[in-house]
Motif scaffolding. Structure first.
Motif, PDB file in Angstrom:
ATOM      1  N   ILE A 137      38.841  30.088  23.284  1.00 13.00           N
ATOM      2  CA  ILE A 137      38.765  28.623  23.215  1.00 13.00           C
ATOM      3  C   ILE A 137      38.146  28.183  21.894  1.00 13.00           C
ATOM      4  O   ILE A 137      38.618  27.236  21.249  1.00 13.00           O
ATOM      5  CB  ILE A 137      37.975  28.061  24.415  1.00 13.00           C
ATOM      6  CG1 ILE A 137      38.767  28.281  25.715  1.00 13.00           C
ATOM      7  CG2 ILE A 137      37.652  26.587  24.219  1.00 13.00           C
ATOM      8  CD1 ILE A 137      38.002  27.941  26.982  1.00 13.00           C
ATOM      9  N   ASP A 138      37.090  28.885  21.479  1.00 11.79           N
ATOM     10  CA  ASP A 138      36.442  28.560  20.205  1.00 11.79           C
ATOM     11  C   ASP A 138      37.400  28.779  19.032  1.00 11.79           C
ATOM     12  O   ASP A 138      37.463  27.958  18.107  1.00 11.79           O
ATOM     13  CB  ASP A 138      35.179  29.410  20.039  1.00 11.79           C
ATOM     14  CG  ASP A 138      34.402  29.043  18.777  1.00 11.79           C
ATOM     15  OD1 ASP A 138      34.012  27.874  18.650  1.00 11.79           O
ATOM     16  OD2 ASP A 138      34.205  29.930  17.923  1.00 11.79           O
ATOM     17  N   LEU A 139      38.156  29.861  19.074  1.00 10.63           N
ATOM     18  CA  LEU A 139      39.140  30.126  18.026  1.00 10.63           C
ATOM     19  C   LEU A 139      40.193  29.029  17.986  1.00 10.63           C
ATOM     20  O   LEU A 139      40.613  28.580  16.905  1.00 10.63           O
ATOM     21  CB  LEU A 139      39.819  31.482  18.259  1.00 10.63           C
ATOM     22  CG  LEU A 139      39.010  32.740  17.926  1.00 10.63           C
ATOM     23  CD1 LEU A 139      39.725  33.976  18.459  1.00 10.63           C
ATOM     24  CD2 LEU A 139      38.803  32.850  16.408  1.00 10.63           C
ATOM     25  N   ALA A 140      40.625  28.583  19.176  1.00  8.66           N
ATOM     26  CA  ALA A 140      41.654  27.539  19.245  1.00  8.66           C
ATOM     27  C   ALA A 140      41.141  26.235  18.633  1.00  8.66           C
ATOM     28  O   ALA A 140      41.877  25.546  17.923  1.00  8.66           O
ATOM     29  CB  ALA A 140      42.085  27.316  20.689  1.00  8.66           C
ATOM     30  N   LYS A 141      39.883  25.897  18.894  1.00  5.70           N
ATOM     31  CA  LYS A 141      39.302  24.681  18.321  1.00  5.70           C
ATOM     32  C   LYS A 141      39.255  24.772  16.802  1.00  5.70           C
ATOM     33  O   LYS A 141      39.576  23.810  16.099  1.00  5.70           O
ATOM     34  CB  LYS A 141      37.894  24.460  18.876  1.00  5.70           C
ATOM     35  CG  LYS A 141      37.863  24.026  20.333  1.00  5.70           C
ATOM     36  CD  LYS A 141      36.434  23.865  20.823  1.00  5.70           C
ATOM     37  CE  LYS A 141      36.387  23.418  22.280  1.00  5.70           C
ATOM     38  NZ  LYS A 141      34.996  23.326  22.790  1.00  5.70           N
ATOM     39  N   LYS A 142      38.866  25.937  16.295  1.00  2.34           N
ATOM     40  CA  LYS A 142      38.798  26.117  14.845  1.00  2.34           C
ATOM     41  C   LYS A 142      40.198  26.093  14.223  1.00  2.34           C
ATOM     42  O   LYS A 142      40.407  25.515  13.159  1.00  2.34           O
ATOM     43  CB  LYS A 142      38.090  27.427  14.519  1.00  2.34           C
ATOM     44  CG  LYS A 142      36.596  27.406  14.844  1.00  2.34           C
ATOM     45  CD  LYS A 142      35.949  28.767  14.602  1.00  2.34           C
ATOM     46  CE  LYS A 142      34.454  28.725  14.911  1.00  2.34           C
ATOM     47  NZ  LYS A 142      33.826  30.064  14.782  1.00  2.34           N
ATOM     48  N   ALA A 143      41.165  26.712  14.920  1.00  2.09           N
ATOM     49  CA  ALA A 143      42.541  26.730  14.417  1.00  2.09           C
ATOM     50  C   ALA A 143      43.122  25.319  14.377  1.00  2.09           C
ATOM     51  O   ALA A 143      43.859  24.967  13.459  1.00  2.09           O
ATOM     52  CB  ALA A 143      43.415  27.635  15.280  1.00  2.09           C
ATOM     53  N   ALA A 144      42.767  24.503  15.384  1.00  4.51           N
ATOM     54  CA  ALA A 144      43.229  23.115  15.405  1.00  4.51           C
ATOM     55  C   ALA A 144      42.666  22.330  14.223  1.00  4.51           C
ATOM     56  O   ALA A 144      43.268  21.342  13.790  1.00  4.51           O
ATOM     57  CB  ALA A 144      42.833  22.445  16.716  1.00  4.51           C
ATOM     58  N   GLY A 145      41.529  22.773  13.728  1.00  2.00           N
ATOM     59  CA  GLY A 145      40.922  22.157  12.553  1.00  2.00           C
ATOM     60  C   GLY A 145      41.405  22.764  11.254  1.00  2.00           C
ATOM     61  O   GLY A 145      40.759  22.611  10.217  1.00  2.00           O
ATOM     62  N   ALA A 146      42.510  23.502  11.319  1.00  2.00           N
ATOM     63  CA  ALA A 146      43.179  24.092  10.135  1.00  2.00           C
ATOM     64  C   ALA A 146      42.461  25.314   9.579  1.00  2.00           C
ATOM     65  O   ALA A 146      42.575  25.616   8.397  1.00  2.00           O
ATOM     66  CB  ALA A 146      43.379  23.049   9.038  1.00  2.00           C
ATOM     67  N   SER A 147      41.755  26.045  10.459  1.00  2.00           N
ATOM     68  CA  SER A 147      41.135  27.299  10.019  1.00  2.00           C
ATOM     69  C   SER A 147      42.180  28.416  10.083  1.00  2.00           C
ATOM     70  O   SER A 147      42.581  28.839  11.174  1.00  2.00           O
ATOM     71  CB  SER A 147      39.940  27.656  10.911  1.00  2.00           C
ATOM     72  OG  SER A 147      39.527  28.986  10.673  1.00  2.00           O
ATOM     73  N   ALA A 148      42.622  28.884   8.912  1.00  2.00           N
ATOM     74  CA  ALA A 148      43.630  29.947   8.872  1.00  2.00           C
ATOM     75  C   ALA A 148      43.128  31.241   9.497  1.00  2.00           C
ATOM     76  O   ALA A 148      43.858  31.889  10.252  1.00  2.00           O
ATOM     77  CB  ALA A 148      44.092  30.180   7.436  1.00  2.00           C
ATOM     78  N   PRO A 149      41.865  31.676   9.231  1.00  2.00           N
ATOM     79  CA  PRO A 149      41.377  32.906   9.862  1.00  2.00           C
ATOM     80  C   PRO A 149      41.379  32.824  11.392  1.00  2.00           C
ATOM     81  O   PRO A 149      41.714  33.804  12.063  1.00  2.00           O
ATOM     82  CB  PRO A 149      39.949  33.042   9.316  1.00  2.00           C
ATOM     83  CG  PRO A 149      39.977  32.313   8.004  1.00  2.00           C
ATOM     84  CD  PRO A 149      40.901  31.161   8.237  1.00  2.00           C
ATOM     85  N   ALA A 150      41.021  31.658  11.938  1.00  2.00           N
ATOM     86  CA  ALA A 150      41.014  31.502  13.395  1.00  2.00           C
ATOM     87  C   ALA A 150      42.430  31.595  13.949  1.00  2.00           C
ATOM     88  O   ALA A 150      42.670  32.250  14.975  1.00  2.00           O
ATOM     89  CB  ALA A 150      40.386  30.162  13.775  1.00  2.00           C
TER      90      ALA A 150
END
Length: 332
Positions: free
Chosen positions: A29-42
């Protein structure tokens, strides 16, 4: 060094190497939130987890691609991720596949596939899929109509307090369909529950009940409140009706042509053809907006392509006038 000894050493090294640890639900879930914020590593980590069979990671990737959050919107990629997740057992992913196949405006739209994925999720007890499957069965979308099966699935959804199921069961009860005895009081009760659960169709129907006094005491304030709630959820018909409220000064609202035009624009953008036609007229007449013949023609052309008779006539007249005033060489 002998081959046997090399093999033993290799095995020992393999035993000492740390095994890949499965991510917890909270970590995904934390990774998904970061990915939604355009975090490529997440996002890359989610892709890795999904590739290793993490159903939740695949589900979240499907949502990211579907909504275009942190990535370029890509329905086909969303379908790929949701399918992977659904095949790993997630009913919510199967439901999302059904939604895409039912509502996509792209070549992905396939009502037969929508019915298949809704059924898979419905059989796992997913209430919204039960309601949606019931609707498809009612209307005969994606396969033969089956009122008895539709009723059974809708009743299952309503029993789980699913607003869509409550609304559909309310409509069946209001109209006396699928072997259900007509009962207006019970229908209103179910539709009100669905409206309170934020089903936008139920909110619009409840607004009509209060507006007409059908099944409930007539109450213009409550009619307007529920109409605004449905319009706030981008219900095209509710948006169109709210435009009429402002255009005519209904329900005690002060007439406001500018607000009427804004709601016509919202309704037209959400697919209401009559709203597109009326917005074209507003631009042609300068009602609630600055007169703009180009905007008027554009909205009329849009409505005409959807088969609106008035818009077709408007476009025909504009084109005829343009042909008369065109230079002689252009008319050849």
């Amino acid at each position: 060094m002998s081959g046997a000894r090399v093999l033993v050493l290799c095995c020992a090294v393999a035993l000492l190497a740390p095994a890949a640890r499965a991510a917890s639900e909270a970590e995904v879930i934390d990774l998904a939130k970061k990915a939604a914020g355009a975090s490529a590593p997440a996002r890359e980590e989610l892709e890795r987890l999904a590739g290793e069979g993490d159903a939740l990671a695949a589900h979240f990737l499907g949502r990211l691609y579907l909504n275009g959050r942190g990535v370029r919107q890509d329905e086909a990629r969303a379908v790929e991720m949701f399918r992977k997740s659904a095949e790993l057992g997630r009913a919510d992913s199967a439901h999302n596949l059904g939604v895409i196949y039912e509502r996509s405006r792209s070549p992905l739209r396939d009502l037969k596939e929508a019915r298949r994925w809704y059924r898979l999720a419905a059989e796992k007890g997913y209430a919204r899929s039960q309601a949606n499957l019931g609707y498809l069965l009612t209307e005969g979308h994606g396969g033969p109509a089956d009122a008895d099966a539709a009723r059974q699935w809708i009743e299952k959804a309503a029993a789980q307090s699913e607003p869509r199921g409550q609304y559909l069961l309310g409509i069946f009860t209001l109209e006396g369909r699928a072997g259900i005895e007509r009962n207006r009081a019970e229908a209103v009760r179910l539709i009100k529950l669905a409206a309170e659960g934020k089903d936008r169709d139920a909110q619009l129907r409840l607004a009509r009940f209060y507006s007409t006094g059908e099944g409930l005491p007539k109450d213009d304030k409550l009619a307007l409140d529920w109409l605004r709630k449905a319009a706030g959820q981008r219900h095209p018909e509710a948006e169109f009706m709210l435009a009429a409220v402002y255009a005519r000064g209904l329900y005690g609202v002060k007439r406001d042509d500018r607000q009427a035009a804004e709601w016509l624009r919202k309704s037209a953008r959400d697919g209401n053809v009559e709203a597109a036609y009326q917005l074209g007229l507003a631009y042609a007449e300068g009602r609630g907006v600055a007169p703009d013949s180009s905007e008027a023609y554009g909205w009329m052309l849009h409505a005409s392509r959807k088969g609106h008779a008035g818009a077709i006539e408007f476009v025909r007249k504009v084109q005829a006038e343009r042909a008369k005033t065109a230079p002689a060489e252009e008319r050849k």
